[in-house]
Design an enzyme around this catalytic site. Structure first.
Site, PDB file in Angstrom:
ATOM      1  N   CYS A  26      -9.139 -21.349  47.177  1.00 36.18           N
ATOM      2  CA  CYS A  26      -8.692 -22.211  48.269  1.00 36.18           C
ATOM      3  C   CYS A  26      -9.642 -23.401  48.434  1.00 36.18           C
ATOM      4  O   CYS A  26     -10.848 -23.242  48.346  1.00 36.18           O
ATOM      5  CB  CYS A  26      -8.727 -21.418  49.576  1.00 36.18           C
ATOM      6  SG  CYS A  26      -7.098 -21.136  50.259  1.00 36.18           S
ATOM      7  N   HIS A  27      -9.075 -24.565  48.720  1.00 32.56           N
ATOM      8  CA  HIS A  27      -9.902 -25.730  49.005  1.00 32.56           C
ATOM      9  C   HIS A  27     -10.460 -25.632  50.419  1.00 32.56           C
ATOM     10  O   HIS A  27      -9.757 -25.209  51.324  1.00 32.56           O
ATOM     11  CB  HIS A  27      -9.064 -27.004  48.895  1.00 32.56           C
ATOM     12  CG  HIS A  27      -8.563 -27.269  47.517  1.00 32.56           C
ATOM     13  ND1 HIS A  27      -7.392 -26.714  47.063  1.00 32.56           N
ATOM     14  CD2 HIS A  27      -9.078 -27.976  46.491  1.00 32.56           C
ATOM     15  CE1 HIS A  27      -7.202 -27.097  45.791  1.00 32.56           C
ATOM     16  NE2 HIS A  27      -8.212 -27.855  45.424  1.00 32.56           N
ATOM     17  N   ASP A  58      -8.692  -2.482  64.401  1.00 39.80           N
ATOM     18  CA  ASP A  58     -10.032  -1.974  64.723  1.00 39.80           C
ATOM     19  C   ASP A  58     -10.137  -1.583  66.195  1.00 39.80           C
ATOM     20  O   ASP A  58     -10.786  -0.594  66.538  1.00 39.80           O
ATOM     21  CB  ASP A  58     -11.072  -3.053  64.379  1.00 39.80           C
ATOM     22  CG  ASP A  58     -12.485  -2.613  64.718  1.00 39.80           C
ATOM     23  OD1 ASP A  58     -12.899  -1.544  64.233  1.00 39.80           O
ATOM     24  OD2 ASP A  58     -13.182  -3.330  65.465  1.00 39.80           O
ATOM     25  N   MET A 115      -2.303 -20.950  53.610  1.00 38.49           N
ATOM     26  CA  MET A 115      -3.259 -19.855  53.417  1.00 38.49           C
ATOM     27  C   MET A 115      -4.085 -19.631  54.684  1.00 38.49           C
ATOM     28  O   MET A 115      -4.416 -18.503  55.030  1.00 38.49           O
ATOM     29  CB  MET A 115      -4.193 -20.130  52.227  1.00 38.49           C
ATOM     30  CG  MET A 115      -3.548 -19.984  50.862  1.00 38.49           C
ATOM     31  SD  MET A 115      -2.537 -18.482  50.630  1.00 38.49           S
ATOM     32  CE  MET A 115      -3.707 -17.181  51.017  1.00 38.49           C
ATOM     33  N   GLU A 116      -4.401 -20.725  55.380  1.00 34.27           N
ATOM     34  CA  GLU A 116      -5.140 -20.613  56.634  1.00 34.27           C
ATOM     35  C   GLU A 116      -4.307 -19.843  57.677  1.00 34.27           C
ATOM     36  O   GLU A 116      -4.835 -19.004  58.405  1.00 34.27           O
ATOM     37  CB  GLU A 116      -5.494 -22.002  57.168  1.00 34.27           C
ATOM     38  CG  GLU A 116      -6.693 -22.647  56.506  1.00 34.27           C
ATOM     39  CD  GLU A 116      -6.423 -23.126  55.067  1.00 34.27           C
ATOM     40  OE1 GLU A 116      -5.253 -23.159  54.638  1.00 34.27           O
ATOM     41  OE2 GLU A 116      -7.397 -23.474  54.365  1.00 34.27           O
TER      42      GLU A 116
END
Lengths: 163, 163, 163, 163, 163, 163
Positions: free
Chosen positions: C79-80, C129, C114-115
């Site tokens: 990823c950039h 969690d 992707m972010e």
């Protein structure tokens, strides 16, 4: 660092180093640190009314503090990496400031006062970030260790504090 | 976090904290997590033929997963930092998906199921990144703990699983 | 990576690389991703009543997601690095799951899907969690891009979605 | 975060979010922050004589501050990632404290006052770490923004400060 | 850092600082760095036969290098954060060493030679880690910038290199 | 990684994994690594006279090395996270190079030679960054493990070295 006054050989006096603790015993240790963020009336009101525009300021500060405690050795160059085993951060809204208190516990080879101080400092920074649109003058102050337990030193308490 | 309904004093009910585990015993613990990435026929073909344009997608995903397992406490705010002692990530190309399975082992004070889940999730993200030019609809699904061994709980297995 | 079958010279076919985007134009781009965490009745009740023992689960998940969006290039190898300019994460408690939706915006050279996916995935991990003591079977599922705007591609919407 | 009082749908009022700045103009901006670390006479003497046992305390603090400025978005949850273009940190040893001043510059879409505050805070933490064996009572205090230039706001100076 | 020879005021001569580049123009820049890892015959054979016990050594090194390029400002204290726009890492297995070459590209305000050097160095470290069980004497050598394009300097090539 | 030659099932031969060390004993281990940075006469003079324009180059390099040692598992994909207990970095200015030597100690389950190598490599990178304006040809060379103590292997010394 301050030692190479034109000499070829770097005199190690003054050179930063991470002190060897591999011979220290693993034991339960804890530290408490506190601090305050001075804020305007507007901020106190918004915190009390949960109307801070960027969101839940106290919640964000608390999580930022816990995460920063884990990242202490990444931030403080000569700090040893430590397995943090418990963190509690309290934020109390007073009439002209927010009081922050962090307690960090570990079962490891060194004390955790830097972790507690880092936790309070970054919780304070995150709080300032949440309220800075309301009060660009918010001030972080009085960050210090209150108490440190465990290790060879045993108990240390800031003067004036009673157990 | 949800507790300060206009009160000056922040009621700690509801405040996030990292639970103290300094009293827990160091013991060998492991966890297995699995997940799937649903992909198009084109992606399955490219994975099987090693012709994904951005490079070796399965290899990149595997390394991304291993590295993410180590970074779990940095990603999951209340996770304890843990010394991970072993990670294996498997990726299996099926006809309409890639199956991912991660096993994480430690000798430490808490379980490693979050590490295994994080490993699978980030391997899946990295895989999607590698194939997203071929299939922008790739979907990550069914990420869950299968099995957890060690610690006081002993053995936990997802219902329907046999040892 | 899969290319050096005993050859001295590494054939670059198959070698992972970060694609050059220095020639792409800076423009406003956004992406929306969604996902779900399947949880037990107990968890739904605790989320609705704000009685999750580890603290404000939805708040922690939201912050974890935002922070992870910023750390996407650190997690996803090819990823950039991207200057993220805005993130909103929504969590909706349904009767048998929590729905997560993230929207990420930037003015930069590549898309931010992707972010958005990383944001949803890590919010989901943080939520698991927080509730895993109540439900060790919690499952993360259906993480996918819904919509992507900007750049040369213009508008992309998952099939079946209407604007 | 404080908003889901038992409701199924999470009301976004109060939910933390990273504000969208993609529409803001890139322009040169700078911020100055200051702070102090109160230390004992012993520490002042050791700093002046360069005899702090752990090494060059001021040098370590300065570098820790610069590195922390770059890591601000990683520490402060809702901070935008910013391309920092210049940082200067000054440390001045006074008779009962060390004064810290940081100036941060950027050509980007948001102000850098959080970067300047983080720089001062972490420089202060690193300094405390270097001297804590000499003075376990060292206190970090008065961390605040002094001046902020650039962007739509133009010039902001703390009251009482003259240009 | 070396400047406070017992003086109260820290003379800034010698103090580390991050140079201001906010006035520099955004332009396309690239840099090429190379290096070598000297390894034993056993390692060369294992790399050529893809039988390194820890896994695909060249693939792991390549990804480690790409990720490290992105993390350069985190590792090199006074480096500016830079938006890396493309990275290619080549590894060539020779009879007594592995040659590494990295090319990094950006459209930003400063050169990327440190990113290229960091990429080669960490690819080399990862390679050593993969083969150290076979050859504990593996040596990293000759890491240097070969070529640098763009910015005010224009073209720089190491002496003896022809375009 | 090199193993999926078109097969559906990924053969794990060749797949990268983090080897399980949970069964290894905790014991004191140390490693020494060395390396050199070849620099021009101008750089040697500036280092000896403390007149490097970007600041105290040796001090910055030393801190960068110590911090990188702590970050080794983050940089080297298959490295185990390790609790580093001590780091010393020495830099010696010679007539045509700077010699770097790092000693890392731990009480943990695996050796620390990768930590020592990473420490030297990043100290070298930071040094190059400080002097690259004076000498763009600076070259990092001869980074290698000199000695490794502790663990099951006991003592390992590079051939030609005497205790």
């Amino acid at each position: 660092m301050t030692a190479d006054h034109g000499l070829t050989h770097v005199d190690e006096t003054g050179a930063a180093r991470m002190v060897d603790v591999s011979g220290k015993a693993v034991s339960v240790r804890s530290a408490v640190a506190t601090g305050r963020v001075l804020v305007s009336d507007d901020v106190v009101r918004a915190l009390r009314d949960s109307t801070v525009p960027k969101g839940d300021a106290l919640g964000v500060a608390r999580i930022a503090g816990i995460q920063a405690a884990k990242r202490t050795p990444d931030l403080v160059p000569l700090c040893h990496p430590i397995a943090i085993h418990g963190v509690v951060v309290d934020l109390d809204v007073h009439d002209d400031h927010v009081a922050i208190r962090a307690e960090v516990r570990t079962a490891d080879r060194t004390g955790v006062e830097m972790e507690a101080l880092t936790c309070v400092s970054v919780a304070a920074l995150a709080l300032v970030d949440m309220v800075k649109a309301l009060d660009p003058s918010a001030t972080i102050t009085d960050i210090r260790v209150e108490e440190k337990l465990g290790g060879k030193t045993g108990v240390w308490r800031r003067e004036g504090l009673e157990a």
